[in-house]
Design an enzyme around this catalytic site. Sequence first.
Site, short mmCIF file in Angstrom:
data_model
loop_
_atom_site.label_atom_id
_atom_site.label_comp_id
_atom_site.label_asym_id
_atom_site.label_seq_id
_atom_site.Cartn_x
_atom_site.Cartn_y
_atom_site.Cartn_z
N LYS A 158 0.87 -1.18 0.00
CA LYS A 158 0.00 0.00 0.00
C LYS A 158 0.90 1.23 0.00
O LYS A 158 2.07 1.14 0.40
CB LYS A 158 -0.85 -0.01 1.27
CG LYS A 158 -2.12 0.77 1.20
CD LYS A 158 -3.30 -0.05 0.71
CE LYS A 158 -4.55 0.80 0.64
NZ LYS A 158 -5.72 0.04 0.27
N GLY B 164 -19.87 6.94 5.97
CA GLY B 164 -18.96 7.21 4.85
C GLY B 164 -19.65 6.83 3.56
O GLY B 164 -19.85 5.66 3.27
N GLY C 255 -18.73 7.65 0.33
CA GLY C 255 -17.86 7.98 -0.80
C GLY C 255 -18.09 7.00 -1.94
O GLY C 255 -19.21 6.52 -2.15
N ASN C 256 -17.03 6.68 -2.65
CA ASN C 256 -17.14 5.80 -3.83
C ASN C 256 -17.82 4.48 -3.51
O ASN C 256 -18.72 4.05 -4.21
CB ASN C 256 -15.74 5.52 -4.39
CG ASN C 256 -15.14 6.75 -5.03
OD1 ASN C 256 -15.83 7.50 -5.73
ND2 ASN C 256 -13.87 7.00 -4.78
N VAL C 257 -17.38 3.84 -2.43
CA VAL C 257 -17.95 2.53 -2.09
C VAL C 257 -19.26 2.70 -1.34
O VAL C 257 -20.27 2.04 -1.66
CB VAL C 257 -16.97 1.71 -1.21
CG1 VAL C 257 -17.55 0.33 -0.92
CG2 VAL C 257 -15.61 1.57 -1.89
N1 LIG Z 1 -12.52 2.00 -3.26
C1 LIG Z 1 -12.35 0.71 -3.14
O1 LIG Z 1 -12.51 -0.05 -4.10
C2 LIG Z 1 -12.02 0.13 -1.79
C3 LIG Z 1 -11.63 -1.21 -1.72
C4 LIG Z 1 -11.38 -1.78 -0.47
C5 LIG Z 1 -11.48 -1.00 0.67
N2 LIG Z 1 -11.83 0.31 0.57
C6 LIG Z 1 -11.92 1.08 1.79
O2 LIG Z 1 -13.26 1.56 1.94
C7 LIG Z 1 -13.27 2.84 2.55
C8 LIG Z 1 -13.98 3.84 1.66
O3 LIG Z 1 -13.32 3.89 0.41
P1 LIG Z 1 -13.81 4.89 -0.74
O4 LIG Z 1 -13.06 4.51 -1.96
O5 LIG Z 1 -15.30 4.91 -0.77
O6 LIG Z 1 -13.26 6.27 -0.21
P2 LIG Z 1 -13.84 7.74 -0.49
O7 LIG Z 1 -12.75 8.68 -0.17
O8 LIG Z 1 -14.51 7.80 -1.82
O9 LIG Z 1 -14.99 7.87 0.62
C9 LIG Z 1 -14.75 7.99 1.98
C10 LIG Z 1 -15.90 8.81 2.55
O10 LIG Z 1 -15.79 8.82 3.97
C11 LIG Z 1 -16.08 10.12 4.44
N3 LIG Z 1 -15.50 10.29 5.77
C12 LIG Z 1 -14.21 10.54 6.12
N4 LIG Z 1 -14.10 10.62 7.45
C13 LIG Z 1 -15.34 10.38 7.95
C14 LIG Z 1 -15.87 10.33 9.26
N5 LIG Z 1 -15.11 10.53 10.33
N6 LIG Z 1 -17.19 10.07 9.40
C15 LIG Z 1 -17.99 9.87 8.34
N7 LIG Z 1 -17.53 9.93 7.07
C16 LIG Z 1 -16.23 10.18 6.88
C17 LIG Z 1 -15.51 11.02 3.38
O11 LIG Z 1 -16.07 12.31 3.44
C18 LIG Z 1 -15.90 10.27 2.10
O12 LIG Z 1 -17.18 10.64 1.65
C19 LIG Z 1 -11.79 3.18 2.82
O13 LIG Z 1 -11.45 2.75 4.12
C20 LIG Z 1 -11.05 2.33 1.81
O14 LIG Z 1 -9.74 2.02 2.21
C21 LIG Z 1 -12.11 0.88 -0.63
#
Ligand SMILES: NC(=O)c1ccc[n+]([C@@H]2O[C@H](COP(=O)([O-])OP(=O)(O)OC[C@H]3O[C@@H](n4cnc5c(N)ncnc54)[C@H](O)[C@@H]3O)[C@@H](O)[C@H]2O)c1
Length: 365
Positions: free
Chosen positions: A94, A194, A196-198
């Site tokens: 990572k 949260g 975001g994307n996921v």
């Molecule tokens: N994108 C992937 O394919 C993927 C794969 C495996 C794991 N993950 C994990 O899943 C999680 C989310 O990933 P993502 O790609 O959606 O990220 P992202 O950055 O698109 O979304 C994260 C969201 O969390 C919010 N956030 C941050 N701090 C917060 C808090 N204290 N309280 C509430 N919301 C908060 C942000 O504003 C954002 O909207 C991460 O931990 C990432 O490591 C993602």
Amino acid sequence: MTTSIIDKDELQKMDPVFGQGSFDNHEQIVFCNDKDTGLKAIIGIHNTVLGPALGGTRMWNYATEWEALNDVLRLSRGMTYKSAITGLDLGGGKAVIIGDAKTQKTPELMLKFGEFVNSLGGKYITAEDVGMKTSDMDLVRTVTPYVTGISESKGGKGNPSPITAYGVYMGMKAAAKYTFGSDGLEGKVIYVQGIGNVGEALVERLSNDGASVFISDINQEKLEEVRDKYGVKIYEGNDLYSENMDIYAPCALGATVNDQTISKLKTKVIAGAANNQLAIELKHGQALRDRGIVWAPDFLINAGGIINVYAEIENYDRQEILRKTENIYNTTLEILNNADTNDITTYQAAFNIAQARIDARKNNK
Ligand SMILES: NC(=O)c1ccc[n+]([C@@H]2O[C@H](COP(=O)([O-])OP(=O)(O)OC[C@H]3O[C@@H](n4cnc5c(N)ncnc54)[C@H](O)[C@@H]3O)[C@@H](O)[C@H]2O)c1
């Protein structure tokens, strides 16, 4: 800071890297600095027994370098076990870039980062994580082949997040089946932290299934957008952990299951996308078991993304991506039952299987 202005004995007392609590015999840790672009990044390569260390790059405004180092150590270790339990021939790695992705991410900085990735000759392969977009990976691709998660128009498999969300959804359904006797999510009270994307892609699936979904995020604009799009409710309280719910889905950052939150939790199931949800895996895994809370291991159910990006290396198609991701349902059920049979935590049950695969490969080499 240079070593000439810090006493050698003092430096040793600080145990800067190998003495970190989250250091777990990582093979290599690379500190990347570029004066011109302001890049400060750390690449963590935890284990390459099963294959090259693949894992995304996170850009985050860390308060301290220790925080960044701790994050990359924990995240890269998590990738080792994620790929191992998913049956992929990949090791765990990572990267973190220190800075605000909204204001400090420039094309020059990303290109420089790509050059550092390239210098590792394929031992580490990057992809997107928090703070990164598919377009960032497309840019990195112009300076190194050791990058995945690139656009479909550029020969990649596109944004992995919807597939990650699909895997989390399958893992959540399996945990529901185990806990409630049925994997139907209709009427279940589910808090998604949260969006975001996921998180957003997960919310879409849950609302389609008729779950009662509450969302929380630090981004108010996004909250309103997702509420309006899927007809879900914004969580208005100030202590989500103590709310009555069926399922808590952490989809923001890690370590939200910790000494402070565990005693408050009223949820029956935890199943979400965030990496490293348990602040201290053995301790907090056990605390959840003691409280009768079912934890679907994060590194198992959020593997959809890595399944998607691995397809760029192994050249399998979307059907196979979906098949492998759907299988997270079966593996989750197996792990939850295995934990019961052996009277161990679900973390330990998943970890044991992943570690056994790594050990077997090592012994066969
Ligand atoms: N994108 C992937 O394919 C993927 C794969 C495996 C794991 N993950 C994990 O899943 C999680 C989310 O990933 P993502 O790609 O959606 O990220 P992202 O950055 O698109 O979304 C994260 C969201 O969390 C919010 N956030 C941050 N701090 C917060 C808090 N204290 N309280 C509430 N919301 C908060 C942000 O504003 C954002 O909207 C991460 O931990 C990432 O490591 C993602």
